[in-house]
Design an enzyme around this catalytic site. Structure first.
Site, PDB file in Angstrom:
ATOM      1  N   CYS A 169      97.785   6.210  54.474  1.00 45.48           N
ATOM      2  CA  CYS A 169      98.377   4.841  54.408  1.00 45.48           C
ATOM      3  C   CYS A 169      97.870   4.117  55.222  1.00 45.48           C
ATOM      4  O   CYS A 169      96.649   3.455  55.161  1.00 45.48           O
ATOM      5  CB  CYS A 169     100.016   5.041  54.444  1.00 45.48           C
ATOM      6  SG  CYS A 169     100.778   3.486  53.676  1.00 45.48           S
ATOM      7  N   HIS A 187     101.471   9.075  50.792  1.00 42.51           N
ATOM      8  CA  HIS A 187     102.081   9.640  51.771  1.00 42.51           C
ATOM      9  C   HIS A 187     102.203  11.247  51.278  1.00 42.51           C
ATOM     10  O   HIS A 187     103.048  11.734  50.982  1.00 42.51           O
ATOM     11  CB  HIS A 187     103.458   9.241  52.216  1.00 42.51           C
ATOM     12  CG  HIS A 187     103.224   8.085  53.051  1.00 42.51           C
ATOM     13  ND1 HIS A 187     103.220   8.339  54.706  1.00 42.51           N
ATOM     14  CD2 HIS A 187     103.251   6.615  52.709  1.00 42.51           C
ATOM     15  CE1 HIS A 187     103.187   6.916  55.091  1.00 42.51           C
ATOM     16  NE2 HIS A 187     103.261   6.045  53.984  1.00 42.51           N
ATOM     17  N   GLU A 215     101.970  14.045  53.201  1.00 42.93           N
ATOM     18  CA  GLU A 215     102.987  14.617  54.139  1.00 42.93           C
ATOM     19  C   GLU A 215     104.565  14.831  53.345  1.00 42.93           C
ATOM     20  O   GLU A 215     105.224  15.974  53.783  1.00 42.93           O
ATOM     21  CB  GLU A 215     102.893  14.129  55.373  1.00 42.93           C
ATOM     22  CG  GLU A 215     103.778  12.802  55.654  1.00 42.93           C
ATOM     23  CD  GLU A 215     103.359  11.475  55.270  1.00 42.93           C
ATOM     24  OE1 GLU A 215     103.910  10.585  55.454  1.00 42.93           O
ATOM     25  OE2 GLU A 215     102.103  11.656  54.538  1.00 42.93           O
TER      26      GLU A 215
END
Length: 234
Positions: free
Chosen positions: A104, A208, A210
């Protein structure tokens, strides 16, 4: 030995912040995470020499002074000392072939560090209609698609040329740095993924992974495993 992965942190009101999903994604992929404070330039260089991989995380906006612009009305919160250290660390990591995964804001830092520029606000600086890139659903849910360039490293990692991603940003790449290649875009043309042309492993994604990995999404898990594998010394 497991590789040590340096994770950058946000800073607000005297407090460092990093989402646990970054830490867990590195741990689950086989790495040892350490969080990197924004210390002096000299100490920062010493610190970056101790890690095997650099994870540039999300967060606030980049101070436009770093890409030669003045602030526009829709610019959000900036932390100049964070920008300084992350740009420094990115350059050092590339010089020393330390693998980078940029997420990001991290993708934007990577682009700026190499001479690229950023759209300060995609909604007010585009004449065409833009997708909602600040989704209203949960962080672990996907909201739009990204089309990946065939045979790029990222496409080979996730085994697909079209993937569903989550989205939490209002800035994006404007002019791509000369040393980077755009390898993923959204249907509205917003840059969603980049790769360094010569680095053994340097991938930037605008979404994102993660959060998706934390929720068990296969492509995101593969991306973190590929990153940690690239950081592992023989």
């Amino acid at each position: 030995m497991k590789p040590i992965i340096g994770i950058t942190m946000d800073w607000e009101g005297g407090t460092y912040r990093v989402n646990d999903s970054y830490v867990q994604a590195v741990l689950n992929a086989g790495g040892i995470p350490i969080c990197l404070p924004y210390i002096s330039e000299e100490d920062g260089e010493q610190l970056i020499n101790k890690i095997d991989g650099l994870l540039l995380t999300g967060g606030g906006d980049i101070n436009p002074i770093f890409f030669g612009e003045e602030p526009l009305p829709k610019l959000g919160r900036v932390v100049t000392k964070r920008d300084e250290r992350e740009i420094q660390w990115t350059k050092i990591a590339l010089q020393r072939n330390i693998p980078i995964l940029a997420i990001c804001r991290g993708l934007q830092v990577l682009n700026v560090a190499l001479g690229g520029t950023i759209i300060q606000d995609i909604y007010s600086q585009n004449e065409r209609e833009i997708l909602l890139h600040t989704q209203n659903s949960h962080r672990s849910e996907t909201s739009h698609f990204v089309h990946l360039q065939d045979k790029c490293k990222l496409q080979q990692v996730v085994s697909s040329t079209k993937i569903a991603v989550n989205s939490f940003h209002h800035q994006a790449v404007k002019e791509i740095a000369e040393d980077l290649t755009i390898v993923g875009v959204a249907s509205d043309g917003i840059v969603e993924a980049v790769e360094h042309k010569t680095s053994p492993f340097c991938i930037g994604v605008q979404w994102h992974p993660e959060e998706l990995a934390f929720n068990g999404e296969e492509g995101a898990i593969k991306l973190f495993k590929a990153f940690v594998a690239a950081c592992t010394k023989e």
